[in-house]
Design an enzyme around this catalytic site. Sequence first.
Site, mmCIF file in Angstrom:
data_model
loop_
_atom_site.group_PDB
_atom_site.id
_atom_site.type_symbol
_atom_site.label_atom_id
_atom_site.label_comp_id
_atom_site.label_asym_id
_atom_site.label_seq_id
_atom_site.Cartn_x
_atom_site.Cartn_y
_atom_site.Cartn_z
ATOM 1 N N SER A 44 0.523 -17.150 -2.581
ATOM 2 C CA SER A 44 0.575 -16.929 -1.405
ATOM 3 C C SER A 44 0.359 -18.350 -0.327
ATOM 4 O O SER A 44 1.014 -18.291 0.611
ATOM 5 C CB SER A 44 -0.605 -15.916 -0.783
ATOM 6 O OG SER A 44 -2.027 -16.386 -1.031
ATOM 7 N N ASP A 85 -9.580 -18.154 6.126
ATOM 8 C CA ASP A 85 -10.472 -16.638 5.729
ATOM 9 C C ASP A 85 -11.050 -17.204 4.213
ATOM 10 O O ASP A 85 -11.558 -16.292 3.403
ATOM 11 C CB ASP A 85 -9.275 -15.868 5.416
ATOM 12 C CG ASP A 85 -8.385 -16.214 4.161
ATOM 13 O OD1 ASP A 85 -8.371 -17.356 3.826
ATOM 14 O OD2 ASP A 85 -7.301 -15.407 3.675
ATOM 15 N N HIS A 135 -7.086 -19.318 2.243
ATOM 16 C CA HIS A 135 -5.809 -19.849 2.891
ATOM 17 C C HIS A 135 -6.159 -20.943 3.911
ATOM 18 O O HIS A 135 -6.981 -20.774 4.525
ATOM 19 C CB HIS A 135 -5.157 -18.631 3.358
ATOM 20 C CG HIS A 135 -4.688 -17.495 2.244
ATOM 21 N ND1 HIS A 135 -5.466 -16.479 2.333
ATOM 22 C CD2 HIS A 135 -3.486 -17.531 1.475
ATOM 23 C CE1 HIS A 135 -4.961 -15.890 1.140
ATOM 24 N NE2 HIS A 135 -3.871 -16.424 0.860
#
Lengths: 241, 241
Positions: free
Chosen positions: A12, A189, A192
Amino acid sequence: MIRQKIFLFGDSITEESFSDGGWGASLADLLRRKADLVLRGYSGYNTRWALKVVERVFPAAKEDGGESPAAVTVFFGANDACLPERCSGFQHVPLHEYKQNLRSIVSFLKNRWPQTAIILITPPPIHEEARLRYPYIENTTGLPERTNEVAGLYAKACVEVAKECQILVIDLWSKMQQIPNWQTECLWDGLHLSRLGNKVLFEEVANKLNEEGIGAEELAVDLPLIEAVDPKDPLKAFHEF
Amino acid sequence: MIRQKIFLFGDSITEESFSDGGWGASLADLLRRKADLVLRGYSGYNTRWALKVVERVFPAAKEDGGESPAAVTVFFGANDACLPERCSGFQHVPLHEYKQNLRSIVSFLKNRWPQTAIILITPPPIHEEARLRYPYIENTTGLPERTNEVAGLYAKACVEVAKECQILVIDLWSKMQQIPNWQTECLWDGLHLSRLGNKVLFEEVANKLNEEGIGAEELAVDLPLIEAVDPKDPLKAFHEF
């Protein structure tokens, strides 16, 4: 081939790299007129799954050949490092297998494209408190699914594989922790990248590309720059096309 | 072919579209896992020069075929609309030739890729005061090299060509002027797009892609999403690869 290609392969943190201030978009901007950045990020993937799909992600070179990319970044480990007994345990890959999977991915790329620069990127550090505040799936245990200490083991393993394979590596886990308040400055977070975190990674990748002679200064420019167009005879610059 | 390609062909407003908050990067982010955005912006170019290089920008399809892009944006006119007698006069292209060049570019693309959606984008409006404050080359005349009125004529011509060729068009010149204080809200130097200007254009292009059935909702996702991976048997999702 007009422009070189640079693939960004990862999870991600790669998939999101063209969001606002993202490290991938910044590279595309830095290398505009010079290279095509190709986004191959797969949110949630670990090296086990990456290895299953690597042939499909990087299709065999066309018969006309010559299409080797200039570079590929390989950025996995953040999901492998999920703790096995916690809420994201299904993404966990044991450390030994992680190393083996990375070796296999590198070997696949080297085999396909012997001239391509391969850059491994370690997982980032983890801010455990923030991981509890921003759960990705239900987590009633009060324990984070990732810890910074374990992420560090995967980062160390990634650096070892790079040395062993004699390829470049960005030790993002160590690099970020040199920044004061990295927990909140570089991550949003706990995993990320924030705007600053993206900037740190962007600069690291840009430096590695420079080291390999495929940076913004070295790559050829696609078609004449406006500065090369003679105002008195503009079309002269385009006669050969 | 795993992912569709979308080419962005144009001048500096395209070349800069992967900078912070840029419309190109925003499209790449919107369509991540679905399409590759390919940046083909050439700062300073007008349609006359674009036409000279178009065959090189869009090389002939490989023999294996099937590589038609999903869409191409064609975004020229801001340089064609430079006034002929002013400091950037060498970039000027007469209105009639601008229309003819646009037709030729569209015709080239339609011929190469009959199935590809072509989206014309008109030049943006011009804030003349700011153009004097941010000269690109020496300008001692006290007169801006572009005016909003003339940019409007090129925008109108662009819309006409799109209708004639039965392709999509974004009338950026008109659209932006609906925004209060567009002069400073949408543009930063009287020509290039601010963060808000980039957002306006991004949304317009995203809407056009939706209209063509190649938007974020319609395009196929490359490889299983993490939500499609069964935590109890993760590898099941990857068996076919």
